[in-house]
Design a protein around this motif. Structure first.
Motif, PDB file in Angstrom:
ATOM      1  N   MET A  28       0.837  -1.207   0.000  1.00  0.00           N
ATOM      2  CA  MET A  28       0.000   0.000   0.000  1.00  0.00           C
ATOM      3  C   MET A  28       0.869   1.253   0.000  1.00  0.00           C
ATOM      4  SD  MET A  28      -3.083   1.009   2.607  1.00  0.00           S
ATOM      5  CE  MET A  28      -2.091   0.887   4.057  1.00  0.00           C
ATOM      6  N   LYS A  29       1.887   1.322   0.843  1.00  0.00           N
ATOM      7  CA  LYS A  29       2.794   2.463   0.966  1.00  0.00           C
ATOM      8  C   LYS A  29       2.045   3.788   0.995  1.00  0.00           C
ATOM      9  CE  LYS A  29       7.264   0.713  -0.226  1.00  0.00           C
ATOM     10  NZ  LYS A  29       8.570   0.988  -0.823  1.00  0.00           N
ATOM     11  N   GLU A  30       0.992   3.824   1.781  1.00  0.00           N
ATOM     12  CA  GLU A  30       0.185   5.031   1.881  1.00  0.00           C
ATOM     13  C   GLU A  30       0.013   5.402   3.346  1.00  0.00           C
ATOM     14  OE1 GLU A  30      -3.499   6.539  -0.638  1.00  0.00           O
ATOM     15  OE2 GLU A  30      -4.064   4.886   0.683  1.00  0.00           O
ATOM     16  N   VAL A  31       0.329   6.638   3.685  1.00  0.00           N
ATOM     17  CA  VAL A  31       0.119   7.131   5.045  1.00  0.00           C
ATOM     18  C   VAL A  31      -1.377   7.317   5.265  1.00  0.00           C
ATOM     19  CG1 VAL A  31       0.605   9.007   6.650  1.00  0.00           C
ATOM     20  CG2 VAL A  31       2.371   8.260   5.026  1.00  0.00           C
ATOM     21  N   GLU A  50      -2.292  -7.477   6.927  1.00  0.00           N
ATOM     22  CA  GLU A  50      -1.013  -7.213   6.285  1.00  0.00           C
ATOM     23  C   GLU A  50      -0.598  -5.748   6.415  1.00  0.00           C
ATOM     24  OE1 GLU A  50      -4.171  -6.707   3.050  1.00  0.00           O
ATOM     25  OE2 GLU A  50      -3.812  -8.019   4.785  1.00  0.00           O
ATOM     26  N   PHE A  51      -1.568  -4.832   6.557  1.00  0.00           N
ATOM     27  CA  PHE A  51      -1.234  -3.417   6.735  1.00  0.00           C
ATOM     28  C   PHE A  51      -0.545  -3.165   8.074  1.00  0.00           C
ATOM     29  CE2 PHE A  51      -5.092  -1.974   3.972  1.00  0.00           C
ATOM     30  CZ  PHE A  51      -4.466  -2.499   2.851  1.00  0.00           C
ATOM     31  N   VAL A  98       7.062   9.887   1.433  1.00  0.00           N
ATOM     32  CA  VAL A  98       7.102   8.430   1.419  1.00  0.00           C
ATOM     33  C   VAL A  98       6.998   7.953  -0.029  1.00  0.00           C
ATOM     34  CG1 VAL A  98       5.934   6.308   2.109  1.00  0.00           C
ATOM     35  CG2 VAL A  98       6.059   8.222   3.711  1.00  0.00           C
ATOM     36  N   ASP A  99       8.026   7.276  -0.497  1.00  0.00           N
ATOM     37  CA  ASP A  99       7.992   6.677  -1.836  1.00  0.00           C
ATOM     38  C   ASP A  99       7.593   7.698  -2.912  1.00  0.00           C
ATOM     39  OD1 ASP A  99       8.450   4.404  -3.403  1.00  0.00           O
ATOM     40  OD2 ASP A  99       6.303   3.952  -3.514  1.00  0.00           O
ATOM     41  N   GLY A 100       8.134   8.905  -2.787  1.00  0.00           N
ATOM     42  CA  GLY A 100       7.877   9.945  -3.779  1.00  0.00           C
ATOM     43  C   GLY A 100       6.613  10.756  -3.564  1.00  0.00           C
ATOM     44  N   THR A 101       5.787  10.355  -2.616  1.00  0.00           N
ATOM     45  CA  THR A 101       4.557  11.089  -2.314  1.00  0.00           C
ATOM     46  C   THR A 101       4.783  11.992  -1.106  1.00  0.00           C
ATOM     47  OG1 THR A 101       3.156   9.309  -3.158  1.00  0.00           O
ATOM     48  CG2 THR A 101       2.121  10.905  -1.691  1.00  0.00           C
ATOM     49  N   SER A 102       4.352  13.261  -1.217  1.00  0.00           N
ATOM     50  CA  SER A 102       4.534  14.238  -0.158  1.00  0.00           C
ATOM     51  C   SER A 102       3.218  14.482   0.572  1.00  0.00           C
ATOM     52  CB  SER A 102       5.059  15.554  -0.743  1.00  0.00           C
ATOM     53  OG  SER A 102       5.225  16.524   0.272  1.00  0.00           O
ATOM     54  N   GLY A 133      -2.143  19.142  15.006  1.00  0.00           N
ATOM     55  CA  GLY A 133      -3.468  18.544  15.107  1.00  0.00           C
ATOM     56  C   GLY A 133      -3.680  17.364  14.186  1.00  0.00           C
ATOM     57  N   ASP A 134      -2.721  17.083  13.296  1.00  0.00           N
ATOM     58  CA  ASP A 134      -2.828  15.903  12.432  1.00  0.00           C
ATOM     59  C   ASP A 134      -2.483  14.648  13.220  1.00  0.00           C
ATOM     60  OD1 ASP A 134      -3.537  17.289  10.150  1.00  0.00           O
ATOM     61  OD2 ASP A 134      -1.505  17.347   9.309  1.00  0.00           O
ATOM     62  N   HIS A 135      -3.222  13.574  12.906  1.00  0.00           N
ATOM     63  CA  HIS A 135      -2.958  12.261  13.490  1.00  0.00           C
ATOM     64  C   HIS A 135      -3.003  11.243  12.368  1.00  0.00           C
ATOM     65  CE1 HIS A 135      -3.679  13.903  17.566  1.00  0.00           C
ATOM     66  NE2 HIS A 135      -4.610  14.612  16.954  1.00  0.00           N
ATOM     67  N   PHE A 136      -2.006  10.374  12.300  1.00  0.00           N
ATOM     68  CA  PHE A 136      -1.962   9.426  11.192  1.00  0.00           C
ATOM     69  C   PHE A 136      -1.210   8.159  11.576  1.00  0.00           C
ATOM     70  CE2 PHE A 136       1.293  12.687  10.705  1.00  0.00           C
ATOM     71  CZ  PHE A 136       2.467  11.989  10.458  1.00  0.00           C
ATOM     72  N   LEU A 137      -1.326   7.172  10.710  1.00  0.00           N
ATOM     73  CA  LEU A 137      -0.745   5.854  10.932  1.00  0.00           C
ATOM     74  C   LEU A 137       0.182   5.509   9.777  1.00  0.00           C
ATOM     75  CD1 LEU A 137      -2.589   2.747  12.262  1.00  0.00           C
ATOM     76  CD2 LEU A 137      -1.217   2.513  10.198  1.00  0.00           C
ATOM     77  N   LEU A 138       1.364   5.024  10.104  1.00  0.00           N
ATOM     78  CA  LEU A 138       2.300   4.527   9.103  1.00  0.00           C
ATOM     79  C   LEU A 138       2.173   3.011   9.054  1.00  0.00           C
ATOM     80  CD1 LEU A 138       5.461   6.608  10.102  1.00  0.00           C
ATOM     81  CD2 LEU A 138       3.680   7.227   8.461  1.00  0.00           C
ATOM     82  N   PRO A 139       1.564   2.451   7.988  1.00  0.00           N
ATOM     83  CA  PRO A 139       1.384   1.000   7.907  1.00  0.00           C
ATOM     84  C   PRO A 139       2.708   0.255   7.736  1.00  0.00           C
ATOM     85  CG  PRO A 139      -0.090   2.178   6.407  1.00  0.00           C
ATOM     86  CD  PRO A 139       0.932   3.159   6.875  1.00  0.00           C
ATOM     87  N   TYR A 140       2.608  -1.047   7.709  1.00  0.00           N
ATOM     88  CA  TYR A 140       3.772  -1.934   7.711  1.00  0.00           C
ATOM     89  C   TYR A 140       4.716  -1.680   6.550  1.00  0.00           C
ATOM     90  CZ  TYR A 140       6.424  -6.328   7.875  1.00  0.00           C
ATOM     91  OH  TYR A 140       7.421  -7.262   7.942  1.00  0.00           O
TER      92      TYR A 140
END
Length: 320
Positions: free
Chosen positions: A1-4, A69-70, A280-284, A290-297
């Motif tokens: 997936m490589k998506e935040v 898997e994520f 991440v992988d060329g994506t900015s 106040g942002d909250h996010f998850l970095l998958p596997y």
């Protein structure tokens, strides 16, 4: 997936809440009695949803249950194990305690609740209840029954940037004028010990849970020691706040360009001040307070740019 995966928070109104979640972070809150922002949550009482990308609109709970898997897992999980909150205590919270896993699973049907607090801000002379002074269960019960709160409760002054680890079984309360980032096991079980004879909107005294509390309070109180370690590196300072059984917690102070490789199966990130971006992988991805996010596997190599402070957490596992 490589998506935040950025999350849409869920807000909870509380008798002790205020409006600082809007003032400090710009969140659209339901009222000026908003006490809790469930920022990264798969709990049934407040399921956060994905804000961006392929899984936009889906709940974190659904993703965890159906796409192990994520999260670096081989089998489907039942409940996402961690919960990240921001709390605005306009007034004192109740004096309370949370059960451990065994008691909670037997009597509540969910995980126990060990948690930790990072103090985001506080008024002058702010304090918390952190532990108690009873030496035996009998003394604890007597002091509670006789209302000897000043003798029983152990109070600690706090200031911005303080960190407290609060294991299950520890008596505690967040005091008036404190805003914290809380990282905890994904549980919503709380046993109230004392609530200042406070009444709800209907004029009723709020329920106490003295039997359960006496069952689970650790006596004598055991005060955990978390070794704070700072590492100065190119682009920032990484501070280890806790590496414990249920979670590890870190504070990042980024100033410039910082490269980081994820070692845990996944990582939870909260931006608590400043702004920047994550590549991440060329994506900015633009980052702001106040942002909250998850970095998958599969998000491993990352580049962080800007001037900001973040608190990160994972569930203490390492990659296989």
């Amino acid at each position: 997936m490589k998506e935040v995966l950025f999350l849409n928070p869920v807000f909870q109104e509380r008798i002790w809440g205020g409006n600082r979640l809007h003032e400090e972070f710009g969140y659209e809150i339901p009222s000026d009695k908003t006490g809790e922002c469930w920022a990264i949550s798969g709990h049934k009482n407040g399921e956060a949803t994905i804000k961006n990308g392929e899984w936009k609109g889906e709940s974190l709970a659904h993703l965890y249950a159906n796409h192990p898997e994520f999260f670096g897992e081989k089998e489907k999980g039942q409940n996402f194990p961690l919960l990240v909150k921001v709390l605005d205590a306009k007034a004192d919270l109740s004096v309370q305690v949370h059960p451990g896993d065994e008691y909670a699973q037997e009597f509540e049907g969910e995980l126990g609740k060990t948690e930790c607090w990072y103090v985001l801000d506080c008024q002058p002379n702010a304090k918390i209840v952190y532990g108690h002074n009873a030496k035996t269960k009998e003394e604890l019960k007597t002091w509670i029954e006789e209302g000897k709160w000043s003798e029983l409760l152990h109070e600690v002054p706090v200031q911005k940037g303080d960190f407290f680890y609060v294991p299950s079984g520890m008596v505690h309360a967040i005091g008036e004028g404190i805003m914290i980032l809380e990282i905890q096991q994904s549980s919503d079980t709380t046993y109230r010990v004392y609530d200042y004879d406070r009444k709800d909107d209907a004029g009723n005294l709020r329920e106490l849970h003295l039997k359960q509390a006496l069952d689970v309070i650790t006596v004598p109180c055991e005060y955990p020691v978390c070794k704070k370690v700072e590492e100065h590196t190119k682009g920032g300072v990484v501070t280890t706040l806790a590496e414990e059984h249920y979670f590890s917690v870190y504070r990042w102070d980024i100033d410039g360009i910082f490269h980081w490789q994820q070692k845990a199966p996944y990582t939870l990130v909260s931006i608590i001040d400043g702004a920047g971006r994550l590549i991440v992988d060329g994506t900015s991805y633009e980052l702001q307070k106040g942002d909250h996010f998850l970095l998958p596997y599969d998000v491993t190599d990352t580049q962080w740019e800007g001037k900001f402070t973040a608190v990160l957490a994972n569930n203490s596992q390492k990659r296989a």
